[in-house]
Design a protein around this motif. Structure first.
Motif, PDB file in Angstrom:
ATOM      1  N   THR A   1      -2.033   4.016  -2.563  1.00 59.52           N
ATOM      2  CA  THR A   1      -2.591   5.163  -3.078  1.00 59.52           C
ATOM      3  C   THR A   1      -3.309   6.189  -2.182  1.00 59.52           C
ATOM      4  O   THR A   1      -3.673   6.947  -2.610  1.00 59.52           O
ATOM      5  CB  THR A   1      -3.517   4.686  -4.027  1.00 59.52           C
ATOM      6  N   SER A   2      -3.185   5.757  -0.840  1.00 62.68           N
ATOM      7  CA  SER A   2      -3.791   6.835   0.068  1.00 62.68           C
ATOM      8  C   SER A   2      -3.102   6.556   1.455  1.00 62.68           C
ATOM      9  O   SER A   2      -2.728   5.628   1.644  1.00 62.68           O
ATOM     10  CB  SER A   2      -5.367   6.861   0.300  1.00 62.68           C
ATOM     11  N   CYS A   3      -3.171   7.785   2.058  1.00 64.52           N
ATOM     12  CA  CYS A   3      -2.421   7.734   3.421  1.00 64.52           C
ATOM     13  C   CYS A   3      -3.005   9.091   4.285  1.00 64.52           C
ATOM     14  O   CYS A   3      -2.626  10.170   4.072  1.00 64.52           O
ATOM     15  CB  CYS A   3      -0.936   7.797   3.384  1.00 64.52           C
ATOM     16  N   ASN A   4      -3.603   8.653   5.453  1.00 61.61           N
ATOM     17  CA  ASN A   4      -4.132   9.762   6.525  1.00 61.61           C
ATOM     18  C   ASN A   4      -4.933  10.717   5.750  1.00 61.61           C
ATOM     19  O   ASN A   4      -4.783  12.190   5.819  1.00 61.61           O
ATOM     20  CB  ASN A   4      -3.164  10.112   7.139  1.00 61.61           C
ATOM     21  N   GLY A   5      -5.770  10.539   4.785  1.00 64.60           N
ATOM     22  CA  GLY A   5      -6.567  11.375   3.914  1.00 64.60           C
ATOM     23  C   GLY A   5      -5.857  11.872   2.555  1.00 64.60           C
ATOM     24  O   GLY A   5      -6.631  12.638   1.791  1.00 64.60           O
ATOM     25  N   ALA A   6      -4.515  11.695   2.469  1.00 67.90           N
ATOM     26  CA  ALA A   6      -3.873  12.154   1.106  1.00 67.90           C
ATOM     27  C   ALA A   6      -3.998  11.082   0.132  1.00 67.90           C
ATOM     28  O   ALA A   6      -3.802   9.971   0.469  1.00 67.90           O
ATOM     29  CB  ALA A   6      -2.582  12.828   1.448  1.00 67.90           C
ATOM     30  N   THR A   7      -4.003  11.587  -1.094  1.00 64.29           N
ATOM     31  CA  THR A   7      -4.040  10.503  -2.206  1.00 64.29           C
ATOM     32  C   THR A   7      -2.817  10.553  -2.831  1.00 64.29           C
ATOM     33  O   THR A   7      -2.096  11.663  -2.990  1.00 64.29           O
ATOM     34  CB  THR A   7      -5.228  10.663  -3.033  1.00 64.29           C
ATOM     35  N   GLY A   8      -2.197   9.723  -3.382  1.00 65.37           N
ATOM     36  CA  GLY A   8      -0.964   9.532  -4.170  1.00 65.37           C
ATOM     37  C   GLY A   8      -0.220   8.331  -4.425  1.00 65.37           C
ATOM     38  O   GLY A   8      -0.908   7.377  -4.429  1.00 65.37           O
ATOM     39  N   SER A   9       1.050   8.206  -4.272  1.00 67.96           N
ATOM     40  CA  SER A   9       1.704   6.833  -4.312  1.00 67.96           C
ATOM     41  C   SER A   9       2.634   7.021  -2.897  1.00 67.96           C
ATOM     42  O   SER A   9       3.446   8.104  -2.901  1.00 67.96           O
ATOM     43  CB  SER A   9       2.671   7.028  -5.520  1.00 67.96           C
ATOM     44  N   PHE A  10       2.578   6.052  -2.244  1.00 66.48           N
ATOM     45  CA  PHE A  10       3.243   6.125  -1.091  1.00 66.48           C
ATOM     46  C   PHE A  10       4.247   5.012  -0.867  1.00 66.48           C
ATOM     47  O   PHE A  10       3.378   3.809  -1.102  1.00 66.48           O
ATOM     48  CB  PHE A  10       2.286   6.320   0.080  1.00 66.48           C
TER      49      PHE A  10
END
Length: 762
Positions: free
Chosen positions: A485-494
């Motif tokens: 649900t987060s990646c390198n400071g970004a939130t969302g679906s990964f």
């Protein structure tokens, strides 16, 4: 070579001959009587002969008799290893006071995890002066000796090495025919066999093969076992000549159950000192892991050692090592929280204390490394002054590839008193993380020793080192298989998240010593040295920090941690150079790296708090008389935290003045062996020894403690010339103590055990 130097080497050589003849265990040493006789004949012809190699330091960057070295160097020679039937490096180091062992934690894959003078030395293990890249449990079957260099040794050995280093000397090929075989069996399904064969190809070349097979359970530890196999093949050419070359191939594989020990008992009473579960009556045999816990390791290394004496004042060496280490590892850390501890101690038999067992996924990693150390030793006098100058380079490249499978869906609650009552969890097989790391290390070093007078010399050196490491991490899910649900400071679906971390350090490691040698059998030294531990130093044991977001800083951006060490020492060769006595007082100042994050305004600090350690060491090793061999070591350390920060970056004033974790104030080791060389008792061997360690704090708050202990071992043996039978006993009083420590768990040492062995040599 000056007259003074010839005198020192000749005197030491004679002492080594005597010590080797007295200390050799005929059932395990190769034809000791013949070797001693040959040495005596050569000495009578005026040649300088050194048989007792354990009494010298033989590194490309540090050479010569121990009494000449301006630091404490404890040596565990082959005779001691055989007498005590030491099977691992950890067993060997029980003969050296001031070395403690830790259990791996977090991202650290446990194996050989040592502390020297209170400083982590898990990455400071060397074989034949070359760094041992992998993380594994090292078997001792191919050791000629184990050397512990105490005090900063970065100038000689490179990055880290802040409290000291551990160097193992491999068995090398000889130019004579020899053979020995030893088989041992004992309690707890112990069975071990070793064979050591050397074939002379000529008067200056030979082949040597060492083979080991080992299987055993652990006394008073349920479900813990180890199966090992290994062999080492060595070839030597030009033995005894001006130009020589050694080639050593080493293989070891092991399949064992990981033992992460027993939990520390916590309670809701904050005034309580937290202690290991067995201190409250919980059986020390309890195993809180699962059958799926494993440690399967395969190690293959190839070492090439080249040496050339160009003339009477310059000699060259070039040593290269290539290693591949593969490992599959799964562990189950266990903890006992406040509710668990309260339930154990509430006096109600109906209350069942429950521990939390955090079953992990399978870690599969492959470590590869290559290193070359090349030196030139120049011994040409400067005017009338004796001079020894070593210059060289040290270059290495290392990679570590690792994958982690997902963990079970949740932690498992298990009864503290009867952990076997719970079924094992279901282990997912899907990989959630891939990690690919690499490091390059380039060093140039110079070491100069100049004799101002025949008795007074100055030793100074410096190493410049450029160390760069990087790590690529790809997360596919979280550790329990949930979508990211987060990646390198970004939130969302990964579906995946890639992160790259880098660190680069330029290190300077200086040293300086003043050495006074009033006679050939005495030396006094005063030394200063500095060492640095850069970010990413522990490539095979851990990882770089996750990069900070939005322009912030992480541990990768910090300067290296540094240590400054001051040593004042005295060394004496007594009883005709048969007994070496070493004593030293020292101070270590460890400075943790820190910096204020410009984004969060939080102080980012390195892992260890700022420390000051003041200590005293005393050791004696050798032959007290013709019949008595003695190894005795004592260490006192006053290890104090001088500055610390909380996880949030705030100054932790409560920690100041507390004792550094994992550091006992007092520790001692003893081994004494009575071996009559003549009379009606000739052939009899009686050995007794043991270890003492004062209490150890397991955390920086000094709220957790492992108690002090005394453990006693014994030996009864008889030598029939080519044959030897022996009975060894370990922990004879069945003392409860802890051989490995951690801030949340400890591993109980093996209980009372015995083994009988039979050896042949000719």
């Amino acid at each position: 070579m000056s007259d003074s130097k010839v005198s020192r080497r000749a005197a030491f050589g004679t002492g080594s001959i005597a010590a080797a003849m007295l200390m050799a265990a005929p059932g395990t040493a190769f034809a000791a009587e013949n070797a001693g006789a040959a040495a005596a004949d050569e000495a009578a012809e005026g040649q300088i002969v050194v048989i007792g190699r354990g009494e010298e330091i033989d590194l490309a960057t540090m050479r010569g008799p121990l009494i000449d070295a301006p630091q404490t160097i404890n040596v565990v020679n082959r005779e001691i290893l055989d007498d005590r039937q030491a099977t691992t490096l950890a067993d060997a180091l029980r003969n050296v006071a001031g070395v403690t062992t830790a259990v791996g934690e977090g991202g650290t894959v446990n194996g050989d995890q040592f502390f020297i003078r209170g400083q982590a030395a898990r990455d400071d293990i060397f074989t034949d002066g070359l760094r041992d890249f992998g993380a594994f449990t090292r078997d001792a079957f191919n050791y000629e000796s184990v050397q512990v260099l105490k005090g900063s040794s970065s100038t000689a050995l490179g990055r880290g090495v802040s409290g000291g280093a551990i160097n193992t000397q491999s068995k090398r090929a000889l130019a004579e025919d020899r053979f020995s075989f030893n088989v041992a069996g004992g309690t707890d399904d112990y069975l071990r066999g070793t064979a050591d064969a050397n074939l002379a190809l000529s008067d200056s070349s030979g082949l040597r093969l060492n083979i080991m097979g080992h299987t055993a359970d652990t006394a008073d530890r349920d479900s813990v076992y180890s199966n090992r196999f290994g062999f080492a093949a060595a070839a030597g050419f030009g033995i005894g000549n001006d130009t020589n070359f050694d080639l050593i191939f080493f293989h070891q594989d092991e399949d064992k159950r990981v033992d992460y020990g027993v939990p520390i008992i916590r309670t809701s009473d904050t005034t309580d000192i937290e202690r290991p579960a067995p201190e409250f009556g919980v059986p020390r045999s309890n195993f809180y892991g699962f059958a799926a816990d494993r440690d399967k390791v395969t190690v293959n290394t190839l070492t090439a050692r080249f040496a050339h004496q160009a003339n009477d004042w310059i000699s060259l060496t070039s040593d290269t090592k290539v290693g591949v280490y593969t490992r599959q590892f799964r562990q189950t850390p266990t903890s006992c929280n406040d509710a668990c501890g309260d339930a154990l101690l509430d006096g109600d038999p109906l209350t069942v204390p429950m521990v939390s067992a955090s079953a992990r996924g399978l870690q599969d990693q492959t470590t590869r490394g290559i290193q070359n150390v090349s030196t030139a030793l120049i011994e040409k006098p400067l005017g009338e002054m004796r001079n020894e100058l070593i210059v060289g380079w040290d270059v290495s490249y290392q990679t570590n590839k690792r994958s982690d499978t997902q963990r079970p869906a949740s932690s498992v609650s298990r009864p503290l008193l009867n952990p076997s009552a719970v079924d094992a969890p279901v282990y997912p097989t899907a990989i959630y993380r891939l990690r690919d790391a690499e490091a390059t290390d380039i060093s140039l070093f110079v070491d100069e020793r100049l004799w101002v007078t025949p008795q007074l010399s100055i030793n100074a050196g410096v190493r410049y080192q450029h160390f760069k490491s990087s790590q690529d991490t790809t997360d596919l899910t979280d550790s329990r298989g949930e979508a990211l649900t987060s990646c390198n400071g970004a939130t969302g679906s990964f579906t995946s998240c890639f992160t790259r971390a880098e660190a680069s350090s330029d290190l300077w490691s200086p040293k300086a010593s003043i050495i006074w040698e009033p006679s050939d059998n005495a030396s006094v030294y005063l030394s200063y040295s500095k060492a640095a531990v850069p970010p990413g130093n522990s490539l095979s044991n851990g990882s770089l920090s996750t990069p900070a977001e939005n322009g912030g800083i992480s541990g990768n951006d910090l300067d290296p941690e540094t240590t400054e060490t001051f040593d004042l020492g005295l060394k004496l060769n007594l009883f005709g150079d048969k007994l070496l006595v070493q004593s030293a007082i020292y101070q270590i100042d460890r400075n943790n790296a820190r910096e204020v994050d410009p984004v969060t305004n939080v102080t980012v600090v390195s892992s260890e708090p700022k420390q000051r350690l003041r200590g005293f060491e005393l050791g004696a090793s050798g032959a007290v008389s013709a019949d008595l061999l003695l190894t005795l070591n004592y260490s006192y350390v006053d290890a104090e935290i001088t500055e610390a920060f909380t996880r949030s970056g705030d100054l932790d004033t409560d920690a100041i003045g507390r004792q550094v974790r994992y550091v006992p104030k007092h520790s001692a080791s003893l081994w004494a062996a009575y071996k009559p060389v003549e009379g009606s008792l000739k052939g009899l061997e009686i050995g007794v020894g043991g270890n003492y360690q004062s209490k150890v704090f397991l955390d920086s708050q000094n709220s957790q403690v492992a108690p002090s202990y005394v453990a006693v071992d014994g030996l009864l043996a008889y030598d029939f010339g080519k044959y030897r039978i022996a009975l060894n006993g370990y922990n004879l009083t069945n003392k409860l103590y802890y051989s490995q420590v951690n801030s949340s768990r400890v591993v109980p040492a093996a209980g009372r055990s015995f083994l009988a062995s039979f050896g042949v040599s000719f």
